[in-house]
Motif scaffolding. Structure first.
Motif, mmCIF file in Angstrom:
data_model
loop_
_atom_site.group_PDB
_atom_site.id
_atom_site.type_symbol
_atom_site.label_atom_id
_atom_site.label_comp_id
_atom_site.label_asym_id
_atom_site.label_seq_id
_atom_site.Cartn_x
_atom_site.Cartn_y
_atom_site.Cartn_z
ATOM 1 N N SER A 271 -8.944 5.012 -6.415
ATOM 2 C CA SER A 271 -8.673 3.485 -6.586
ATOM 3 C C SER A 271 -8.994 3.014 -4.921
ATOM 4 O O SER A 271 -9.286 3.730 -4.180
ATOM 5 N N VAL B 183 -5.242 -3.684 -4.659
ATOM 6 C CA VAL B 183 -5.431 -2.167 -5.286
ATOM 7 C C VAL B 183 -6.005 -2.363 -6.587
ATOM 8 O O VAL B 183 -5.425 -2.781 -7.281
ATOM 9 N N SER C 158 -9.016 6.081 -2.143
ATOM 10 C CA SER C 158 -7.942 6.938 -2.414
ATOM 11 C C SER C 158 -8.653 8.481 -2.426
ATOM 12 O O SER C 158 -8.142 9.527 -2.028
ATOM 13 N N ALA D 252 -8.483 0.271 -2.049
ATOM 14 C CA ALA D 252 -7.466 -0.426 -1.590
ATOM 15 C C ALA D 252 -8.013 -1.741 -0.830
ATOM 16 O O ALA D 252 -9.163 -1.174 0.132
ATOM 17 N N PHE E 160 0.753 -1.403 0.060
ATOM 18 C CA PHE E 160 -0.041 0.071 -0.126
ATOM 19 C C PHE E 160 0.784 1.201 0.137
ATOM 20 O O PHE E 160 1.978 1.235 0.561
ATOM 21 N N ALA E 161 0.309 2.164 -0.793
ATOM 22 C CA ALA E 161 0.983 3.793 -0.551
ATOM 23 C C ALA E 161 1.177 4.012 0.838
ATOM 24 O O ALA E 161 0.074 3.806 1.680
ATOM 25 N N PRO E 162 2.066 4.871 1.445
ATOM 26 C CA PRO E 162 2.286 5.437 2.636
ATOM 27 C C PRO E 162 0.983 5.830 3.260
ATOM 28 O O PRO E 162 0.676 5.647 4.252
ATOM 29 N N GLU E 163 0.413 6.893 2.703
ATOM 30 C CA GLU E 163 -0.712 7.366 3.224
ATOM 31 C C GLU E 163 -1.900 6.348 3.323
ATOM 32 O O GLU E 163 -2.467 6.788 4.337
ATOM 33 N N THR E 164 -2.151 5.470 2.663
ATOM 34 C CA THR E 164 -3.085 4.573 2.727
ATOM 35 C C THR E 164 -2.844 3.555 3.948
ATOM 36 O O THR E 164 -3.629 3.281 4.831
ATOM 37 N N GLU E 165 -1.407 3.420 4.046
ATOM 38 C CA GLU E 165 -0.894 2.353 5.304
ATOM 39 C C GLU E 165 -1.124 3.340 6.500
ATOM 40 O O GLU E 165 -1.551 2.905 7.673
ATOM 41 N N GLU E 166 -1.235 4.589 6.319
ATOM 42 C CA GLU E 166 -1.294 5.207 7.490
ATOM 43 C C GLU E 166 -2.565 5.438 7.963
ATOM 44 O O GLU E 166 -2.918 5.267 9.359
#
Length: 471
Positions: free
Chosen positions: A78, A129, A231, A80, A6-12
């Protein structure tokens, strides 16, 4: 569809929701008193178990979860998805033999614990994703596979000598995630998102073990749930949707799971769909110091009871599972001031306007001028002498009535009492002003014992009639 990290912002964003998701994942994993020998720990994995299709045909458990919810994606959005579940690892205990080999034993005693066979739960994740634009039409699907694994762990005594080993085996499981979306009619661009998680493991019950749930568990997805993050855009609450969306929300189908908004309050870009019904934006209580794996209970009660276990019981609990051992250590090391934090908390306050009806006590709590119940008022009631009117006739102690409990069906036994005659033993008044008839059923061989113990059946006056011949 892709399955990248996952992208960092999604992971956060997912990190906060995982705290609650972990409670779902391990709900009922190991229950107080945290020993494998406890009866309630012998039937494992009660929530969100997706069994192999061949087993699902034999029992009332299911091989899939079906989630539907509404979302308002913006351009280039998108989705996730994180599927989370436990993969059962069957642990056997072996003792070292003098010749250097090992033999399987029912238990292995050490100074600080007693090791026993146990099904451990290994956390599994499936991450994927997909652009929202790809979900319309037939949608997309993502098959996944978790391979069989076998490993061993040496067991050492206090001197560092190998006295045994633990052998853990997990079976292969396969599954598929199916995602699709359809646009709804109306003035707003709203999509109905469908997410299906299915166990596709090609396992069949052994001959002669068609009803053996224990054999199916290693091939199952346990405590399965979904985290879904947009997203760009937002989800609609399935619990409290806007008025214009209530009809569309009611038309959504959710089978064996329920979606709620997750993450920070005030945001709506994250959904947790779990086999346990939660409220929107569920959160772990800040007073909780660690996972107790028994979330239907109260932390304070569990901590006190766990600390009160005998040394022998704690040794067995520590040998049950590493997570159970952590609970024992947590309870044993909890300072009094930390335990006090678990005693209670005020989660919300409501503003009250106008003059208070009453006076503050020594704690600053306003008490009413008159209590909600005055014990002295009981002086006007006498259960053995009071009468109540039924069908225009006075009914009291000694009266015979016919039971007609069909109005409320508050007890399953009502089905067997319909039309039976009974003798009124007392007329009772509760603090809310309602009247109840305490009765014994005519012909009940235990009626005399019930009278001695004061254990009656209770009905309200509109649940009885006076027979034509009351004798």
């Amino acid at each position: 569809m892709t399955a990248p990290a996952f992208a960092p912002e999604t992971e956060e964003r997912l990190a906060l929701a995982r705290q609650v998701a972990d409670a779902v994942l391990f709900e009922g994993y190991v229950l107080y008193p945290y020993r494998a020998s406890a009866a309630k720990n012998r039937l494992r994995w009660q929530f969100g178990v997706l069994v192999p299709p061949a087993w699902g045909a034999e029992c009332e458990e299911h091989d899939f979860q079906h989630t539907e919810c509404l979302m308002e994606p913006r351009a280039e959005a998108s989705l996730a998805i994180e599927v989370r579940f436990l993969h059962a690892r069957r642990r056997t205990v072996q003792r070292a033999r003098p010749d250097g080999g090992f033999e399987t034993v029912p238990e292995l005693h050490l100074d600080d614990r007693v090791l026993v066979p146990w099904d451990e739960g290994a956390e599994e994740r499936v991450e994927l994703v997909a652009p929202v634009a790809q979900l319309t039409g037939e949608g997309v699907e993502f098959p996944f596979r978790k391979p069989a694994v076998e490993d061993t762990e040496p067991v050492l005594d206090a001197t560092g000598r190998t006295v045994g080993r633990l052998v853990r085996r997990s079976a292969e499981v396969t599954g598929v995630v199916r995602l699709s979306a359809s646009e709804l009619d109306g003035p707003y661009r709203v999509l109905r998102l469908t997410a299906v998680v299915e166990n596709t493991t090609p396992w069949t019950p052994p001959e002669g073990h068609a009803a053996d749930r224990d054999a199916a568990l290693p091939h199952s997805l346990v405590a399965t749930h979904l985290l879904m993050a947009l997203s760009n855009g937002s989800f609609l609450s399935m619990t409290d949707p806007p008025e214009w969306a209530r009809g569309a929300v009611a038309a959504c189908r959710n089978l064996h799971t329920w979606p709620v908004l997750a993450g920070e309050p005030g945001r709506a870009d994250l959904v947790l769909s779990s086999p346990i019904i939660l409220e929107d934006h569920p959160a772990i209580a800040p007073e909780s110091l660690g996972a107790l794996y028994d979330a239907t209970e109260i932390d304070e009660i569990l901590a006190l009871r766990t600390a009160a276990l005998t040394d022998a019981e704690k040794r067995e609990a520590r040998g049950t599972d590493a997570r159970a051992a952590a609970v024992i250590d947590l309870a044993d090391s909890m300072p009094a001031e930390v335990l006090e934090r678990l005693h209670g908390a005020v989660r919300g306050l409501r503003e009250i306007t106008g003059e208070p009806d009453g006076f503050p006590d020594e704690f600053g709590v306003t008490r009413p001028d008159t209590p909600w119940w005055d014990p002295a008022s009981d002086a006007g009631f006498d259960p053995e002498q009071d009468r109540v009117m039924v069908d225009g006739r006075p009914v009291g102690r000694g009266s015979r009535v016919e039971l007609r409990p069909g109005l409320r069906h508050t007890d399953a036994q009502d089905l067997f009492l319909q039309g039976r005659t009974a003798t009124v033993e007392a007329v009772l008044h509760d603090v809310d002003g309602a009247v109840h008839l305490a009765v014994t059923v005519d012909g009940d061989p235990g009626a005399d014992i019930r009278r001695e113990q004061g254990r009656y059946l209770y009905f309200q006056p509109d649940e009885v009639v006076v027979p034509e011949d009351p004798r």
